[in-house]
Design an enzyme around this catalytic site. Structure first.
Site, PDB file in Angstrom:
ATOM      1  NE  ARG A   1       5.952  -0.619  10.156  1.00 32.71           N
ATOM      2  CZ  ARG A   1       4.800  -0.770   9.536  1.00 32.71           C
ATOM      3  NH1 ARG A   1       4.761  -0.108   8.193  1.00 32.71           N
ATOM      4  NH2 ARG A   1       3.687  -1.192   9.832  1.00 32.71           N
TER       5      ARG A   1
ATOM      6  NE  ARG B   1       1.887  -5.041  11.132  1.00 37.22           N
ATOM      7  CZ  ARG B   1       2.824  -5.056  10.410  1.00 37.22           C
ATOM      8  NH1 ARG B   1       3.992  -5.442  10.819  1.00 37.22           N
ATOM      9  NH2 ARG B   1       2.841  -4.420   9.302  1.00 37.22           N
TER      10      ARG B   1
ATOM     11  CE  LYS C   1      -2.372  -1.028   3.697  1.00 36.48           C
ATOM     12  NZ  LYS C   1      -2.041  -2.243   4.138  1.00 36.48           N
TER      13      LYS C   1
ATOM     14  NE  ARG D   1      -4.826  -1.814   9.670  1.00 37.08           N
ATOM     15  CZ  ARG D   1      -3.890  -0.998   9.518  1.00 37.08           C
ATOM     16  NH1 ARG D   1      -3.973   0.129   8.820  1.00 37.08           N
ATOM     17  NH2 ARG D   1      -2.795  -1.763   9.049  1.00 37.08           N
TER      18      ARG D   1
ATOM     19  NE  ARG E   1       7.402  -3.169   6.286  1.00 35.85           N
ATOM     20  CZ  ARG E   1       6.017  -3.021   6.090  1.00 35.85           C
ATOM     21  NH1 ARG E   1       5.614  -2.559   4.906  1.00 35.85           N
ATOM     22  NH2 ARG E   1       5.219  -2.959   7.237  1.00 35.85           N
TER      23      ARG E   1
HETATM   24  P1  ADP Z   1       0.431  -2.413   7.949  1.00 39.48           P
HETATM   25  O1  ADP Z   1      -0.638  -1.916   6.819  1.00 39.48           O
HETATM   26  O2  ADP Z   1       1.686  -2.532   7.187  1.00 39.48           O
HETATM   27  O3  ADP Z   1       0.103  -3.172   9.092  1.00 39.48           O
HETATM   28  P2  ADP Z   1       0.278   0.505   8.920  1.00 39.48           P
HETATM   29  O4  ADP Z   1       1.448   1.414   9.012  1.00 39.48           O
HETATM   30  O5  ADP Z   1      -1.064   0.767   8.154  1.00 39.48           O
HETATM   31  O6  ADP Z   1       0.925  -1.045   8.646  1.00 39.48           O
HETATM   32  O7  ADP Z   1      -0.249   0.440  10.326  1.00 39.48           O
HETATM   33  C1  ADP Z   1       0.590  -0.048  11.555  1.00 39.48           C
HETATM   34  C2  ADP Z   1      -0.251  -0.141  12.965  1.00 39.48           C
HETATM   35  O8  ADP Z   1      -0.815   1.195  13.229  1.00 39.48           O
HETATM   36  C3  ADP Z   1      -1.348  -1.156  12.708  1.00 39.48           C
HETATM   37  O9  ADP Z   1      -0.983  -2.395  13.095  1.00 39.48           O
HETATM   38  C4  ADP Z   1      -2.230  -0.400  13.973  1.00 39.48           C
HETATM   39  O10 ADP Z   1      -1.822  -0.727  15.057  1.00 39.48           O
HETATM   40  C5  ADP Z   1      -2.360   0.908  13.662  1.00 39.48           C
HETATM   41  N1  ADP Z   1      -3.166   1.434  12.721  1.00 39.48           N
HETATM   42  C6  ADP Z   1      -3.032   2.015  11.509  1.00 39.48           C
HETATM   43  N2  ADP Z   1      -4.033   2.211  10.938  1.00 39.48           N
HETATM   44  C7  ADP Z   1      -5.271   1.910  11.801  1.00 39.48           C
HETATM   45  C8  ADP Z   1      -6.658   2.046  11.828  1.00 39.48           C
HETATM   46  N3  ADP Z   1      -7.355   2.521  10.836  1.00 39.48           N
HETATM   47  N4  ADP Z   1      -7.358   1.518  12.821  1.00 39.48           N
HETATM   48  C9  ADP Z   1      -6.710   1.060  13.981  1.00 39.48           C
HETATM   49  N5  ADP Z   1      -5.355   0.906  14.028  1.00 39.48           N
HETATM   50  C10 ADP Z   1      -4.513   1.297  12.987  1.00 39.48           C
END
Ligand code: ADP
Ligand code: ZN
Length: 215
Positions: A160, A171, A13, A88, A127
């Site tokens: 990360r 996740r 993404k 999400r 990564r």
């Molecule tokens: P990825 O899609 O690689 O898991 P992101 O950078 O989008 O990584 O998100 C990292 C973390 O941030 C998630 O695992 C969660 O803890 C938090 N997070 C991000 N977006 C949301 C969301 N829309 N709702 C709840 N938690 C979120």
């Protein structure tokens, strides 16, 4: 263009968001980036988000929704936006719909990038990214020339904290349970576009570009 970018962790993404930003000059709203920034600055938000992120769990809806609502109300989003990592959960999707409705807006495309589970695990666990310029590398697929050092700016490459073992598994599980039902949600709203993300990122972008140009 009001776009939502979807897909499991590791689907690419962030990479696609960068291409889309460059091509269509949309403001890019990544909730993950917003939370990571807050954590690194040690703000109140960061303190609240950190424990959830490190456990691979979602930050509570209420908190996440409030942040996105505030961001979408800013002027630069009125002509369009690219949401990355939000919504999400179904609660977040409903909240987004309500927020946009207030100003006569709606989601016009939900782009879903899919990639098989085993590939996601390999991508996430290899990564690393540059601390300075944020360029992403993968120790197996796209390693830097000198280990630990960014080709572009010489910055330090770091992993990360949520890209480690158990957190990665969590996740992916959270994605299956809480986020994948949203695909049905957007399908019912007739705005879902499925993209095969298990290809060169340029090819993936080519397909996304065609979809967006056809909107
Ligand atoms: P990825 O899609 O690689 O898991 P992101 O950078 O989008 O990584 O998100 C990292 C973390 O941030 C998630 O695992 C969660 O803890 C938090 N997070 C991000 N977006 C949301 C969301 N829309 N709702 C709840 N938690 C979120
Ligand atoms: Zn760099």
């Amino acid at each position: 263009m009001n776009i939502v970018l979807m897909g499991p962790p590791g689907a690419g993404k962030g990479t696609q968001a960068d291409f889309m930003k460059a091509e269509f000059s949309l403001p890019h709203i990544s909730t993950g980036d917003i939370f990571r920034e807050a954590v690194s600055q040690g703000t109140e938000l960061g303190k609240k988000a950190q424990e959830y992120m490190n456990a691979g769990k979602l930050v509570p809806d209420e908190l996440t929704i409030a942040i996105v609502e505030e961001r979408l109300a800013r002027k630069d989003c009125l002509q369009g936006f690219l949401l990355d990592g939000f919504p999400r959960t179904t609660v977040q999707a409903e909240a987004l719909k309500r927020v946009l409705q207030k100003t006569g807006r709606k989601v016009e495309a939900a782009i879903n990038i899919s990639v098989p589970q085993d590939i996601l695990i390999a991508r996430l666990s290899g990564r690393i990214s540059c601390k300075e310029c944020k360029t992403v590398y993968n120790t197996s697929y796209s390693p830097p020339t000198r280990p630990g050092i960014c080709d572009k700016c010489g910055g330090e490459l770091i992993q990360r904290s949520d890209d480690r073992g158990e957190t990665v598994k969590n996740r992916l599980l959270v994605y299956q349970e809480q986020t994948s039902p949203l695909l049905d949600y957007y399908d019912k709203h007739k705005v879902l576009y499925n993209i095969d993300g298990n290809r060169d990122s340029r090819e993936v972008f080519y397909e996304i570009k065609e979809i967006l140009q056809g909107l």
